[in-house]
Design a protein around this motif. Structure first.
Motif, PDB file in Angstrom:
ATOM      1  N   PHE A 179       0.862  -1.183   0.000  1.00  0.00           N
ATOM      2  CA  PHE A 179       0.000   0.000   0.000  1.00  0.00           C
ATOM      3  C   PHE A 179       0.899   1.234   0.000  1.00  0.00           C
ATOM      4  CE2 PHE A 179      -2.422  -3.447   1.711  1.00  0.00           C
ATOM      5  CZ  PHE A 179      -3.729  -3.237   1.322  1.00  0.00           C
ATOM      6  N   LEU A 180       0.926   1.953  -1.119  1.00  0.00           N
ATOM      7  CA  LEU A 180       1.720   3.179  -1.195  1.00  0.00           C
ATOM      8  C   LEU A 180       0.939   4.323  -0.569  1.00  0.00           C
ATOM      9  CD1 LEU A 180       3.415   3.086  -4.719  1.00  0.00           C
ATOM     10  CD2 LEU A 180       4.282   2.310  -2.509  1.00  0.00           C
ATOM     11  N   PHE A 217      -4.382   5.229  -0.408  1.00  0.00           N
ATOM     12  CA  PHE A 217      -3.302   4.336  -0.803  1.00  0.00           C
ATOM     13  C   PHE A 217      -3.477   3.911  -2.257  1.00  0.00           C
ATOM     14  CE2 PHE A 217      -4.150   3.404   3.719  1.00  0.00           C
ATOM     15  CZ  PHE A 217      -2.895   3.618   4.282  1.00  0.00           C
ATOM     16  N   PHE A 218      -2.350   3.728  -2.944  1.00  0.00           N
ATOM     17  CA  PHE A 218      -2.324   2.974  -4.184  1.00  0.00           C
ATOM     18  C   PHE A 218      -1.999   1.531  -3.809  1.00  0.00           C
ATOM     19  CE2 PHE A 218      -1.196   6.522  -7.436  1.00  0.00           C
ATOM     20  CZ  PHE A 218      -2.500   6.971  -7.352  1.00  0.00           C
ATOM     21  N   VAL A 219      -2.802   0.603  -4.299  1.00  0.00           N
ATOM     22  CA  VAL A 219      -2.624  -0.813  -3.973  1.00  0.00           C
ATOM     23  C   VAL A 219      -1.859  -1.491  -5.101  1.00  0.00           C
ATOM     24  CG1 VAL A 219      -3.785  -2.965  -3.379  1.00  0.00           C
ATOM     25  CG2 VAL A 219      -4.784  -0.778  -2.671  1.00  0.00           C
ATOM     26  N   LEU A 220      -0.732  -2.105  -4.765  1.00  0.00           N
ATOM     27  CA  LEU A 220       0.102  -2.802  -5.741  1.00  0.00           C
ATOM     28  C   LEU A 220       0.244  -4.263  -5.321  1.00  0.00           C
ATOM     29  CD1 LEU A 220       1.039   0.303  -5.889  1.00  0.00           C
ATOM     30  CD2 LEU A 220       3.083  -0.607  -6.978  1.00  0.00           C
ATOM     31  N   THR A 221      -0.002  -5.160  -6.266  1.00  0.00           N
ATOM     32  CA  THR A 221       0.124  -6.597  -6.017  1.00  0.00           C
ATOM     33  C   THR A 221       0.842  -7.242  -7.187  1.00  0.00           C
ATOM     34  OG1 THR A 221      -1.977  -6.606  -4.791  1.00  0.00           O
ATOM     35  CG2 THR A 221      -1.114  -8.728  -5.496  1.00  0.00           C
ATOM     36  N   PRO A 222       1.824  -8.123  -6.941  1.00  0.00           N
ATOM     37  CA  PRO A 222       2.454  -8.840  -8.053  1.00  0.00           C
ATOM     38  C   PRO A 222       1.481  -9.836  -8.676  1.00  0.00           C
ATOM     39  CG  PRO A 222       3.813  -8.916  -6.058  1.00  0.00           C
ATOM     40  CD  PRO A 222       2.461  -8.411  -5.651  1.00  0.00           C
ATOM     41  N   LEU A 223       1.585  -9.963  -9.988  1.00  0.00           N
ATOM     42  CA  LEU A 223       0.796 -10.945 -10.727  1.00  0.00           C
ATOM     43  C   LEU A 223       1.766 -11.930 -11.370  1.00  0.00           C
ATOM     44  CD1 LEU A 223      -2.202 -11.568 -11.713  1.00  0.00           C
ATOM     45  CD2 LEU A 223      -1.511 -10.446 -13.850  1.00  0.00           C
ATOM     46  N   PRO A 230       3.802  -3.664   4.704  1.00  0.00           N
ATOM     47  CA  PRO A 230       2.798  -3.439   3.656  1.00  0.00           C
ATOM     48  C   PRO A 230       2.591  -1.970   3.309  1.00  0.00           C
ATOM     49  CG  PRO A 230       1.751  -4.006   5.738  1.00  0.00           C
ATOM     50  CD  PRO A 230       3.215  -4.188   5.945  1.00  0.00           C
ATOM     51  N   ILE A 231       2.788  -1.039   4.274  1.00  0.00           N
ATOM     52  CA  ILE A 231       2.600   0.388   4.005  1.00  0.00           C
ATOM     53  C   ILE A 231       3.956   1.024   3.740  1.00  0.00           C
ATOM     54  CG2 ILE A 231       1.784   2.587   4.921  1.00  0.00           C
ATOM     55  CD1 ILE A 231      -0.231   1.120   6.582  1.00  0.00           C
ATOM     56  N   ARG A 232       4.082   1.643   2.583  1.00  0.00           N
ATOM     57  CA  ARG A 232       5.351   2.255   2.207  1.00  0.00           C
ATOM     58  C   ARG A 232       5.090   3.590   1.517  1.00  0.00           C
ATOM     59  NH1 ARG A 232       9.134  -2.867   0.266  1.00  0.00           N
ATOM     60  NH2 ARG A 232       8.068  -4.458   1.514  1.00  0.00           N
TER      61      ARG A 232
END
Length: 248
Positions: A85-86, A97-103, A163-165
């Motif tokens: 979570f940016l 937050f911008f949510v980023l997840t690897p695919l 998780p929060i960065r």
């Protein structure tokens, strides 16, 4: 004390420097507007090309630069354990937050997906929102992007964890997660109206266009040019015309 001639010289130099500085700031704002318009044209030109399949996604930084803003259709499986979570990201003027997840793709490599935006908890800013993430393979429509936009911070990119960065480096994140990440990110898109309500996963994907605020730069440019003209006019009146009228 300075003589009258020296004072006039100091005033002239100060007026000239200030007028040149404000005019240069006006030109800089026009240049910023031109850059955003050129970027918007590049986005539209790339979007007109056929969507990239996952197998053709860039594997090097040079290839990634050529694919920027290109639409892509990919299929893979989320790796929710590495969701990030940016913080301090805004959408429609709201903090969140911008949510980023690897695919993980079918060939074993992975790509970092900017899935969307969620609001931040007003009472407890470190409380993470629930983001439904399917376990089954998914097919995404996305746009190729570079690394996530970086915000200013004192901590180095490779020094953040959890998780929060504030920011995220693709290279450092690949080392941290041991995933074979592609040197780009994908900006997930919604099928249909981008201004619609959040999707089933609760994420809003109303990504701003590069030239959305171009008129703001034009407004700033007008202000700087007006200030330069005002400084020049005041100098000409008080230092040149008015003394001559008095002498006459």
């Amino acid at each position: 004390m300075l003589s009258a001639r020296a004072r006039r010289l100091v005033v002239a130099l100060a007026a000239l420097a200030t007028a040149l500085l404000t005019a240069r700031l006006g030109l800089w704002q026009l240049d910023r507007a031109a850059q955003k318009q050129a970027l918007q044209q590049a986005v539209e030109a790339q979007a007109a090309l056929p969507p990239l399949p996952a197998s053709e996604l860039a594997s090097t930084a040079a290839q990634a630069a050529q694919q920027l803003h290109r639409r892509a259709t990919v299929r893979g499986q989320w790796v929710p354990g590495h969701t990030v979570f940016l913080d301090n990201r805004q959408m429609d003027g709201r903090p969140g937050f911008f949510v980023l997840t690897p695919l993980r793709l079918d060939d074993g490599s992975a790509v970092l997906v900017q899935r969307g935006w969620v609001p931040r908890d007003a009472q407890e800013r470190t409380r993470l929102p629930e983001v439904p993430t399917p376990q089954a393979p998914v097919t995404l429509v996305a746009r190729v992007q570079g690394p996530p936009a970086r915000l200013y911070e004192f901590t180095p990119l490779d020094g953040e964890a959890g998780p929060i960065r504030q920011n995220l480096s693709i290279e450092s994140f690949a080392d941290e997660t041991q995933l074979s990440l592609r040197p780009l990110t994908l900006l997930q898109l919604d099928d249909g109206d981008a201004a619609a309500a959040p999707a089933a996963d609760g994420l809003r994907r109303r990504w701003p266009l590069p030239a959305v605020d171009v008129h703001k730069h034009y407004g700033y440019a007008v202000q700087w040019f007006s200030l330069a003209a005002l400084i020049t006019g005041l100098y000409v009146w008080f230092q040149l015309l008015r003394p001559r009228r008095r002498a006459a």
